[in-house]
Structures are given as structure tokens and as C-alpha cells.
Write an enzyme that holds these catalytic residues in place. Structure first.
Site, PDB file in Angstrom:
ATOM      1  N   GLY A 158       2.602  -1.201   4.263  1.00  0.00           N
ATOM      2  CA  GLY A 158       2.672   0.229   3.957  1.00  0.00           C
ATOM      3  C   GLY A 158       4.116   0.661   3.741  1.00  0.00           C
ATOM      4  N   GLY A 159       4.717   1.229   4.774  1.00  0.00           N
ATOM      5  CA  GLY A 159       6.054   1.821   4.666  1.00  0.00           C
ATOM      6  C   GLY A 159       7.084   0.938   3.992  1.00  0.00           C
ATOM      7  N   GLU A 182      -7.215   4.651   7.626  1.00  0.00           N
ATOM      8  CA  GLU A 182      -7.022   6.083   7.364  1.00  0.00           C
ATOM      9  C   GLU A 182      -8.262   6.672   6.688  1.00  0.00           C
ATOM     10  OE1 GLU A 182      -3.248   5.689   5.355  1.00  0.00           O
ATOM     11  OE2 GLU A 182      -2.329   5.098   7.256  1.00  0.00           O
ATOM     12  N   GLU A 227      -5.768  -5.145  10.297  1.00  0.00           N
ATOM     13  CA  GLU A 227      -4.786  -4.083  10.507  1.00  0.00           C
ATOM     14  C   GLU A 227      -5.098  -3.348  11.808  1.00  0.00           C
ATOM     15  OE1 GLU A 227      -2.734  -2.904   6.627  1.00  0.00           O
ATOM     16  OE2 GLU A 227      -4.417  -1.545   6.890  1.00  0.00           O
ATOM     17  N   GLY A 273       1.947   2.198  10.676  1.00  0.00           N
ATOM     18  CA  GLY A 273       2.870   3.322  10.542  1.00  0.00           C
ATOM     19  C   GLY A 273       3.528   3.736  11.851  1.00  0.00           C
ATOM     20  N   ASN A 279       0.878  -1.180   0.000  1.00  0.00           N
ATOM     21  CA  ASN A 279       0.000   0.000   0.000  1.00  0.00           C
ATOM     22  C   ASN A 279       0.912   1.226   0.000  1.00  0.00           C
ATOM     23  OD1 ASN A 279      -1.809   2.043   0.429  1.00  0.00           O
ATOM     24  ND2 ASN A 279      -2.272   1.489   2.559  1.00  0.00           N
ATOM     25  N   TRP A 280       1.045   1.829  -1.173  1.00  0.00           N
ATOM     26  CA  TRP A 280       1.958   2.977  -1.278  1.00  0.00           C
ATOM     27  C   TRP A 280       1.406   4.222  -0.592  1.00  0.00           C
ATOM     28  CZ3 TRP A 280       3.989   3.124  -7.079  1.00  0.00           C
ATOM     29  CH2 TRP A 280       4.730   1.958  -7.327  1.00  0.00           C
ATOM     30  N   LYS A 281       0.126   4.193  -0.241  1.00  0.00           N
ATOM     31  CA  LYS A 281      -0.533   5.389   0.327  1.00  0.00           C
ATOM     32  C   LYS A 281      -0.304   6.577  -0.607  1.00  0.00           C
ATOM     33  CE  LYS A 281       0.231   3.533   4.907  1.00  0.00           C
ATOM     34  NZ  LYS A 281      -0.179   3.668   6.286  1.00  0.00           N
ATOM     35  N   HIS A 302      -9.710   1.105   4.585  1.00  0.00           N
ATOM     36  CA  HIS A 302      -8.450   1.317   5.313  1.00  0.00           C
ATOM     37  C   HIS A 302      -8.723   2.239   6.494  1.00  0.00           C
ATOM     38  CE1 HIS A 302      -4.375   2.584   6.260  1.00  0.00           C
ATOM     39  NE2 HIS A 302      -3.961   1.505   5.602  1.00  0.00           N
ATOM     40  N   SER A 361       2.927  -2.269  10.294  1.00  0.00           N
ATOM     41  CA  SER A 361       4.373  -2.287  10.525  1.00  0.00           C
ATOM     42  C   SER A 361       5.009  -3.644  10.242  1.00  0.00           C
ATOM     43  CB  SER A 361       4.712  -1.800  11.942  1.00  0.00           C
ATOM     44  OG  SER A 361       4.290  -0.462  12.113  1.00  0.00           O
TER      45      SER A 361
HETATM   46  C1  PEP Z   1      -1.041   0.128   5.835  1.00  0.00           C
HETATM   47  O1  PEP Z   1      -1.121   1.332   5.643  1.00  0.00           O
HETATM   48  O2  PEP Z   1      -1.898  -0.625   5.351  1.00  0.00           O
HETATM   49  C2  PEP Z   1       0.069  -0.361   6.639  1.00  0.00           C
HETATM   50  C3  PEP Z   1       0.039  -1.605   7.052  1.00  0.00           C
HETATM   51  O3  PEP Z   1       1.072   0.526   6.908  1.00  0.00           O
HETATM   52  P1  PEP Z   1       2.476   0.208   7.628  1.00  0.00           P
HETATM   53  O4  PEP Z   1       2.988  -1.078   7.063  1.00  0.00           O
HETATM   54  O5  PEP Z   1       3.344   1.372   7.278  1.00  0.00           O
HETATM   55  O6  PEP Z   1       2.190   0.093   9.083  1.00  0.00           O
END
Ligand code: PEP
Length: 253
Positions: free
Chosen positions: A232-233, A98, A167, A173, A11-13, A96, A211
């Protein structure tokens, strides 16, 4: 326990750019040769066309980060499932945290988005997860069951075509990951809920997200009910993403 290939979805966001995307997709494609898992990148809408072209001839699948509940019309700013299909999109993240948090998305809206996606051949990656306050209040199970129940209620037998991503909001994040045991506990609960809703629960991937990184992926992916990751990251750095892909491939063997 399932024996299907794991699914690793990045997930590049709201990150990326034409130059950076090209380098990242090329590095992933090159580094994942021989991988035994499904790999997808969920990119910002303006880059769908670019990444769809870059991934041609590679095993990388394309995903979007959201989809409208509507099919077309006066919904300024929204992107429909039929539009996504035209750009080779196979997956769309829905619900998601967010979007639930910053855009007020409700369980019902998330369920409708999943329904529209499915109707147009886009697999929704339905995100569920509790906040830290909810976990500390002992409400984790109630929250994730309620979020998934809305999607089951609206989608009926089609539920076997979705992907679920657990999640925990407190892990996204933040660098705080659920332990493999904490994640497995919730995944088993979600699996049981899906089993009661469909004769084909084995088709459903339940991903962990929050994470996940090169260091913790193997232990998480070794859990019996963790069928992959939503990343994500770490999906923005090719070496890290590739290590997660390698861990998912090793877990399949
Ligand atoms: C996400 O945004 O779906 C996610 C899992 O982010 P991160 O891996 O950065 O926690």
C-alpha cells in the site's frame, strides 16, 4: 518452496492524480529495468486508461482494486471484469480488508467476485487476514482458512489461477508488520489448504501485505512460502517501491 518469479503489486488505494501518476509510473518503469520479478500497480478505476497508456512498452502490469460480481446491467457505481479487460487490466484485488470492513463484503461475495474475474481473464488477488482482536483470541488460522475456503468452494479447479494475499488487518497502514515468522506460519497454512484443493498449487502466488516497506521486504520475501507482496503506502513512493522490487529480484536469484 517455489521457484517462480515473485509478484510485487502496488495498491494505490484512493490516491493519485493525473500528474502524480505519470511521474510515479515513469519512475517505476525507469528504475525497474532488469528486475526479475513481476510488477503490477492496482490503481483507482478512473486512472486505468491513463496508466494503461503510460505503462505501454514497459513490463508493468495493470491492476484494479475491485471488480463487480456481475457482468453488466443495473448495478450503479460498479465496474465489470469485461470493462477492466478493455483497459488492459490483468489483476483485480478482491476482498481487501477495507472493502470487507467499510463495504460489508462477505466471504461469499468475495468468492463470487473472484469467479467473475476469472471468467473474464482477470486474475483475482484474493485478500485474507485476521483483525487484531481475532489474532489475540487465537483465531487467526480459523479466520484465514474460512475466508480462503469460500473462494475454493466457489471456484473449484480454477483456484490454481488466483493470487492470494495474506494481509493481517492489524498490519495494514499501521506501520506494524507481521514478523517474517508470523507471516510464514500463515502462508504455510494457506499453501497447505490450496494443496488440498488443486493439483497445481505451485502456480499460486501467496503475497504478504501489511506495512511492507524498503526496510523489511527482504526478510519477508526470503520466507519459503512468501511469493511476493501487496504494497500500500510504500507503493506510492517510487524509491521505496523500487527497493521492494529489488529485494524481490534478489530473492529470486
Ligand atoms: C494494502 O492496503 O493492501 C496494504 C498492504 O497497505 P500498507 O502497505 O500501507 O500497509
Amino acid at each position: 518452496m517455489t521457484n517462480k518469479l515473485k509478484l510485487i503489486a502496488g495498491n494505490w488505494k484512493m490516491n493519485g492524480g493525473l500528474v502524480a501518476n505519470e511521474a510515479l509510473v515513469r519512475a517505476i518503469a525507469q528504475g525497474m529495468a532488469g528486475a526479475s520479478c513481476t510488477v503490477a500497480v492496482c490503481v483507482p478505476a478512473p486512472y486505468l486508461h491513463q496508466v494503461n497508456q503510460l505503462r505501454a512498452g514497459t513490463p508493468i502490469e495493470l491492476g484494479a482494486q475491485d471488480v463487480s460480481r456481475h457482468e453488466q446491467g443495473a448495478f450503479t457505481g460498479e465496474v465489470s471484469a469485461p470493462m477492466l479487460r478493455e483497459f488492459g487490466v490483468r489483476y483485480a484485488i478482491v476482498g481487501h480488508s477495507e472493502r470487507r470492513q467499510y463495504h460489508g463484503e462477505t466471504d461469499e461475495l468475495v468468492a463470487e467476485k473472484a469467479k467473475t474475474a476469472l471468467a473474464h481473464g482477470v486474475t483475482p488477488i484474493v485478500c485474507v487476514g485476521e483483525t487484531l482482536a481475532e489474532r489475540e483470541a487465537g483465531r487467526t488460522q480459523d479466520v484465514v482458512k474460512r475466508q480462503l475456503a469460500a473462494v475454493i468452494h466457489t471456484n473449484g479447479h480454477c483456484i490454481s489461477e488466483i493470487v492470494v494475499a495474506y494481509e493481517p488487518v492489524w498490519a495494514i497502514g499501521t506501520g506494524k508488520t507481521a514478523t517474517p515468522e508470523q507471516a510464514q506460519e500463515v502462508h504455510a497454512l494457506l499453501r497447505a489448504q490450496l494443496k488440498a484443493a488443486t493439483p497445481h498449487p505451485e502456480r499460486i502466488h501467496i503475497l504478504y501485505g501489511g506495512s511492507m516497506n524498503a526496510g523489511n521486504a527482504a526478510a519477508l520475501l526470503a520466507q519459503p512460502d512468501i511469493d511476493g507482496g501487496l504494497i500500500g503506502g510504500a507503493s506510492l513512493k517510487a524509491p521505496d517501491f523500487l527497493q521492494i522490487i529489488a529485494a524481490a529480484s534478489a530473492a529470486a536469484k
